[in-house]
Design a protein around this motif. Structure first.
Motif, PDB file in Angstrom:
ATOM      1  N   LEU A   1       0.827  -1.204   0.000  1.00 51.00           N
ATOM      2  CA  LEU A   1       0.000   0.000   0.000  1.00 51.00           C
ATOM      3  C   LEU A   1       0.862   1.255   0.000  1.00 51.00           C
ATOM      4  O   LEU A   1       0.556   2.225  -0.692  1.00 51.00           O
TER       5      LEU A   1
ATOM      6  N   THR B   1       0.562   4.060  -2.903  1.00 50.90           N
ATOM      7  CA  THR B   1       0.164   5.442  -2.611  1.00 50.90           C
ATOM      8  C   THR B   1       1.251   6.427  -3.018  1.00 50.90           C
ATOM      9  O   THR B   1       0.949   7.546  -3.424  1.00 50.90           O
TER      10      THR B   1
ATOM     11  N   GLU C   1       0.199   2.245   6.763  1.00 48.06           N
ATOM     12  CA  GLU C   1      -0.892   1.686   5.964  1.00 48.06           C
ATOM     13  C   GLU C   1      -2.225   2.347   6.302  1.00 48.06           C
ATOM     14  O   GLU C   1      -3.034   2.612   5.410  1.00 48.06           O
ATOM     15  N   LYS C   2      -2.461   2.638   7.570  1.00 48.73           N
ATOM     16  CA  LYS C   2      -3.696   3.346   7.949  1.00 48.73           C
ATOM     17  C   LYS C   2      -3.743   4.734   7.330  1.00 48.73           C
ATOM     18  O   LYS C   2      -4.795   5.178   6.851  1.00 48.73           O
TER      19      LYS C   2
ATOM     20  N   TRP D   1      -4.621   4.367   3.605  1.00 50.16           N
ATOM     21  CA  TRP D   1      -6.066   4.179   3.414  1.00 50.16           C
ATOM     22  C   TRP D   1      -6.829   5.461   3.716  1.00 50.16           C
ATOM     23  O   TRP D   1      -7.827   5.768   3.048  1.00 50.16           O
TER      24      TRP D   1
ATOM     25  N   ILE E   1      -6.677   7.622   0.614  1.00 52.30           N
ATOM     26  CA  ILE E   1      -7.520   7.111  -0.474  1.00 52.30           C
ATOM     27  C   ILE E   1      -9.002   7.344  -0.167  1.00 52.30           C
ATOM     28  O   ILE E   1      -9.727   7.923  -0.971  1.00 52.30           O
ATOM     29  N   ILE E   2      -9.441   6.900   0.989  1.00 50.43           N
ATOM     30  CA  ILE E   2     -10.859   7.026   1.354  1.00 50.43           C
ATOM     31  C   ILE E   2     -11.228   8.490   1.557  1.00 50.43           C
ATOM     32  O   ILE E   2     -12.282   8.951   1.093  1.00 50.43           O
TER      33      ILE E   2
END
Length: 129
Positions: free
Chosen positions: A24, A28, A108-109, A112, A115-116
């Motif tokens: 990830l 990213t 990784e959090k 995300w 992205i979100i």
């Protein structure tokens, strides 16, 4: 004395495929570069639209037809997402520069979250504008 045996391995983690499993954080990072360059397309369309208004009414009609078509809507919506993603990724890197969030689970959090968060902010932007 014999020379040590060289281990054959790829030189770059961007050799995604048989040598490198995409993570990830690498995805990213690549996405940040792509969105930064992709913002040029939306900017050029907007500048062309403004420039055409200064040239002539006929030329503006052509540029306005392109900018307000499905293609223009797609480019501007993608540009809104790219802008939000690039902004959030920049904030993430400022956090990294402070020496925080560098462990794998937190990184990784944050990936995300970029992205979100960019998708949510883009939907809000499209609804409000």
């Amino acid at each position: 004395m014999t020379a040590p045996k060289r281990v054959e391995r790829p030189l770059s983690p961007f050799m995604i495929g048989p040598y490198y499993r995409p993570q990830l954080t690498s995805i990213t990072s690549i996405l940040t570069r792509i969105t930064g360059n992709g913002l040029i397309v939306g900017t050029l369309l907007g500048v062309w639209w403004l420039f055409s208004a200064a040239v002539s009414p006929e030329y503006f009609a052509l540029a306005d037809a392109v900018a307000t078509s499905w293609f223009g809507d797609l480019v501007f919506a993608a540009s809104a997402w790219a802008l939000w993603y690039h902004y959030l990724a920049g904030l993430r890197h400022l956090y990294y520069d402070a020496g925080k969030g560098l462990d794998i689970p937190t990184a990784e959090k944050l990936g995300w979250a970029c992205i979100i968060g960019s998708v949510v902010l883009t939907v809000i932007t499209i609804i409000l504008v």
